[in-house]
Design an enzyme around this catalytic site. Structure first.
Site, PDB file in Angstrom:
ATOM      1  N   CYS A 135      22.282  44.406   6.810  1.00 37.89           N
ATOM      2  CA  CYS A 135      22.942  43.463   7.719  1.00 37.89           C
ATOM      3  C   CYS A 135      23.975  42.643   6.965  1.00 37.89           C
ATOM      4  CB  CYS A 135      21.919  42.562   8.379  1.00 37.89           C
ATOM      5  SG  CYS A 135      21.073  41.552   7.179  1.00 37.89           S
TER       6      CYS A 135
ATOM      7  N   GLU B  24      28.815  47.209  15.425  1.00 37.85           N
ATOM      8  CA  GLU B  24      28.054  47.465  14.202  1.00 37.85           C
ATOM      9  C   GLU B  24      27.838  48.969  14.078  1.00 37.85           C
ATOM     10  OE1 GLU B  24      23.890  46.138  14.019  1.00 37.85           O
ATOM     11  OE2 GLU B  24      24.267  45.581  11.936  1.00 37.85           O
TER      12      GLU B  24
HETATM   13  P1  NAD Z   1      15.898  47.361  16.231  1.00 40.18           P
HETATM   14  O1  NAD Z   1      16.372  46.164  16.943  1.00 40.18           O
HETATM   15  O2  NAD Z   1      16.083  48.687  16.858  1.00 40.18           O
HETATM   16  O3  NAD Z   1      14.323  47.241  15.946  1.00 40.18           O
HETATM   17  C1  NAD Z   1      13.767  46.071  15.395  1.00 40.18           C
HETATM   18  C2  NAD Z   1      12.347  45.915  15.916  1.00 40.18           C
HETATM   19  O4  NAD Z   1      12.389  45.778  17.338  1.00 40.18           O
HETATM   20  C3  NAD Z   1      11.475  47.116  15.606  1.00 40.18           C
HETATM   21  O5  NAD Z   1      10.209  46.665  15.168  1.00 40.18           O
HETATM   22  C4  NAD Z   1      11.408  47.866  16.935  1.00 40.18           C
HETATM   23  O6  NAD Z   1      10.197  48.540  17.125  1.00 40.18           O
HETATM   24  C5  NAD Z   1      11.571  46.768  17.956  1.00 40.18           C
HETATM   25  N1  NAD Z   1      12.247  47.217  19.201  1.00 40.18           N
HETATM   26  C6  NAD Z   1      13.225  48.165  19.294  1.00 40.18           C
HETATM   27  N2  NAD Z   1      13.633  48.262  20.585  1.00 40.18           N
HETATM   28  C7  NAD Z   1      12.929  47.373  21.297  1.00 40.18           C
HETATM   29  C8  NAD Z   1      12.922  46.989  22.673  1.00 40.18           C
HETATM   30  N3  NAD Z   1      13.709  47.564  23.573  1.00 40.18           N
HETATM   31  N4  NAD Z   1      12.074  46.011  23.061  1.00 40.18           N
HETATM   32  C9  NAD Z   1      11.262  45.404  22.178  1.00 40.18           C
HETATM   33  N5  NAD Z   1      11.227  45.737  20.858  1.00 40.18           N
HETATM   34  C10 NAD Z   1      12.048  46.694  20.422  1.00 40.18           C
HETATM   35  O7  NAD Z   1      16.547  47.320  14.775  1.00 40.18           O
HETATM   36  P2  NAD Z   1      16.489  48.436  13.628  1.00 40.18           P
HETATM   37  O8  NAD Z   1      17.309  49.601  14.054  1.00 40.18           O
HETATM   38  O9  NAD Z   1      15.089  48.674  13.204  1.00 40.18           O
HETATM   39  O10 NAD Z   1      17.208  47.665  12.443  1.00 40.18           O
HETATM   40  C11 NAD Z   1      18.599  47.657  12.251  1.00 40.18           C
HETATM   41  C12 NAD Z   1      19.204  46.407  12.851  1.00 40.18           C
HETATM   42  O11 NAD Z   1      18.613  45.255  12.266  1.00 40.18           O
HETATM   43  C13 NAD Z   1      20.687  46.282  12.562  1.00 40.18           C
HETATM   44  O12 NAD Z   1      21.322  45.812  13.721  1.00 40.18           O
HETATM   45  C14 NAD Z   1      20.757  45.258  11.444  1.00 40.18           C
HETATM   46  O13 NAD Z   1      21.966  44.542  11.362  1.00 40.18           O
HETATM   47  C15 NAD Z   1      19.631  44.362  11.841  1.00 40.18           C
HETATM   48  N6  NAD Z   1      19.161  43.572  10.728  1.00 40.18           N
HETATM   49  C16 NAD Z   1      19.521  42.260  10.712  1.00 40.18           C
HETATM   50  C17 NAD Z   1      19.146  41.459   9.661  1.00 40.18           C
HETATM   51  C18 NAD Z   1      19.573  40.034   9.612  1.00 40.18           C
HETATM   52  O14 NAD Z   1      19.130  39.334   8.717  1.00 40.18           O
HETATM   53  N7  NAD Z   1      20.395  39.551  10.507  1.00 40.18           N
HETATM   54  C19 NAD Z   1      18.387  42.002   8.615  1.00 40.18           C
HETATM   55  C20 NAD Z   1      18.010  43.343   8.674  1.00 40.18           C
HETATM   56  C21 NAD Z   1      18.414  44.125   9.748  1.00 40.18           C
END
Ligand code: NAD
Length: 485
Positions: free
Chosen positions: A282, A376
């Site tokens: 991120c 992104e």
């Molecule tokens: P994601 O949002 O797909 O998933 C994150 C979590 O949410 C997971 O545990 C997943 O099971 C859950 N989830 C997914 N879809 C859902 C839904 N519809 N309803 C409820 N829960 C749901 O993210 P990802 O693909 O695992 O990670 C990548 C993303 O995380 C990127 O956008 C990245 O920028 C972000 N990120 C941000 C930071 C920060 O500090 N801002 C740090 C790390 C990652």
């Protein structure tokens, strides 16, 4: 490739098999199935919360100094098992061994902050009128939850869990379903370190688990790290159910490069920021705004990007879908007139033909309205937008919906200060491509990169994971004055 036993849940100190439907865990470096995990139900969240609730009185009843002892032990275990933990991150997430090791080292640093809490979290006391004192004590909230993404399977759980636990809370963790193995190993090592049963519980799964967490009346606070789309859902739902919530979302980080920047250092940093962890950070550089005449720096970036070897110095992206999505962005930008200087599409790694690799990609002459400039991508891709001056460059940065990081590369202090003041992002780099604030400073973005008050790590996390108890006391009955006087 190494395979692992099916992943269970971890509730009240026990590995509990779930009856739920399962999903394969796939290693992105080879495309092979390495384990499976349950897509647990809300009843399993109920069981985890009940376990955390039962553990809370004894755990919160210990002193802070007693609680941190377990994390001293745990830190040693992380250090002693660093090779195995590194390999686990490499296998389940796809990043290189070097990147995976750096991630575990960062978890160790996060534990070092957690064990320093007795030195930081000192209560306040003052004699507010004669014989009357006010004291403020920090108290834990109760049962709290952490929901984590795929990109740092070891580190992101360590952003929240050590701090939340040493401050006296008990936790329910929901790891990303794509990378559950590191989190389960964390629970094993914490148990070995002496963490009592029920203080940390893990429920594996997807959406249903997250929704059950947001809806649970006994969960007092939820931290979320993931995409902006889901961060918004979680923030709204958890807050609507009166939970305290901080939800970190996605990013589109802009690096502003000025013509006077040190050429070699800037080229190295921009390319490392864009390609490190295959761009799945991120804090990764996603847009480079080249101010005025920066062709000499772009030329050097191309040289540096071409030195990167997929499968050696560049890991895989997380999934087949991610690879396809990233390549589609590149193809669309090309069709819209952007120029691909380094092309990472159709990358094949010998011996890992089924792995999900995208090579480093540099796209020049991107227009601010193109998708590669706004959305992104989360891959090793950087879009270069040309700006005539610094004001225009800051304007381009400001127009992003996100606001995690922004950086400037220059040798001029005055111009650097202008970007520090003008960028609309929570974390600013000056001649640094990945400006992650190290402990005890806090991590958190602005705009659609974070919802909620405060940041997720460092000193800010103390506010998030505790509540203040204010006591006013008077022990001088002989003094007839009103206590307010
Ligand atoms: P994601 O949002 O797909 O998933 C994150 C979590 O949410 C997971 O545990 C997943 O099971 C859950 N989830 C997914 N879809 C859902 C839904 N519809 N309803 C409820 N829960 C749901 O993210 P990802 O693909 O695992 O990670 C990548 C993303 O995380 C990127 O956008 C990245 O920028 C972000 N990120 C941000 C930071 C920060 O500090 N801002 C740090 C790390 C990652």
């Amino acid at each position: 490739m190494t395979t692992f036993p099916p992943v269970t849940n971890f509730i009240n100190g026990k590995n509990l098999k779930s009856e739920a439907q399962t999903m394969d865990v796939i290693s992105p470096i080879s495309g092979e199935t390495i384990s499976s995990l349950p897509l647990s139900s809300h009843q399993e969240v109920d069981a985890a919360v009940a376990s955390a609730n039962a553990a809370f009185p004894a755990w919160s009843g210990m002193t802070l100094k007693e609680r941190v002892q377990i994390f001293f032990n745990y830190r040693t275990l992380l250090q002693n098992n660093i090779e195995e933990l590194t390999e686990l991150v490499h296998i389940e997430n796809g990043k290189t061994m070097g990147e995976a090791r750096a991630e575990v080292l960062k978890s160790i640093e996060l534990c070092e902050f957690a064990v320093s809490m007795p030195q930081i979290v000192t209560n306040e006391i003052q004699e507010v009128s004669k014989g009357v004192e006010c004291r403020i004590e920090r108290k834990p909230l109760g049962v709290v939850a952490c929901i984590t993404p795929f990109n740092f399977p070891n580190m992101v759980p360590h952003w929240t869990i050590p701090n939340a636990i040493v401050l006296g809370n008990t936790v329910v963790l929901k790891p990303s379903e794509l990378v559950p193995l590191s989190a389960m190993r964390m629970a094993e090592l914490l148990t070995k370190a002496g963490l009592p049963d029920g203080v940390l519980n893990i429920v594996n799964g997807g959406k249903e688990v997250v929704e059950a967490i947001c809806d649970h009346p006994d969960i007092k606070a939820t931290s979320f790290v993931g995409s902006t789309r889901v961060a918004k859902i979680v923030y709204k739902r958890a807050s609507a159910n009166l939970q305290r919530c901080v939800a970190l979302g996605g990013a589109k980080n802009h690096l502003l490069v000025l013509p006077d920047a040190n050429v070699q250092m800037t080229a190295n940093d921009v390319v490392a920021s864009m390609a490190g962890c295959a761009g799945q950070r991120c804090m990764a550089a996603s847009v480079m705004v080249g101010v005025d005449k920066v062709q000499h720096i772009i030329d050097q970036m191309v040289v540096e990007a071409k030195k990167i070897i997929p499968g050696e110095s560049l890991g895989s992206v997380i999934s087949k879908e991610a690879k396809e999505r990233i390549e589609k962005y590149i193809t669309e930008a090309e069709a819209q007139g952007a120029k691909i200087l380094v092309d990472g599409r159709n990358t094949n790694v010998k011996g890992r033909e089924n792995g999900y690799y995208v090579g480093p990609t540099i796209i020049d002459y991107v227009k601010p309205e193109m998708a590669v400039a706004q959305e992104e991508i989360f891959g090793p891709v950087i879009s270069i937008i040309r700006a005539k001056d610094l004001d225009e460059a800051i304007g381009i940065e400001n127009s992003s919906n996100y606001g995690n990081a922004a950086a400037v590369f220059t040798q001029s202090g005055a111009l650097a200060k202008k970007v520090m003041a003008g960028a609309s992002a929570g974390m600013i780099g000056v001649n640094i491509g990945v400006p992650v604030p190290r402990e005890p400073f806090s991590f958190g973005g602005w705009n659609e990169s974070k919802f909620g008050v405060g940041d997720i790590t460092g000193k800010s996390s103390i506010e998030f994971w505790t509540q203040n108890k204010k006591t006013t006391s008077k022990w001088n009955p002989e003094d007839k004055r009103d206590w307010m006087s």
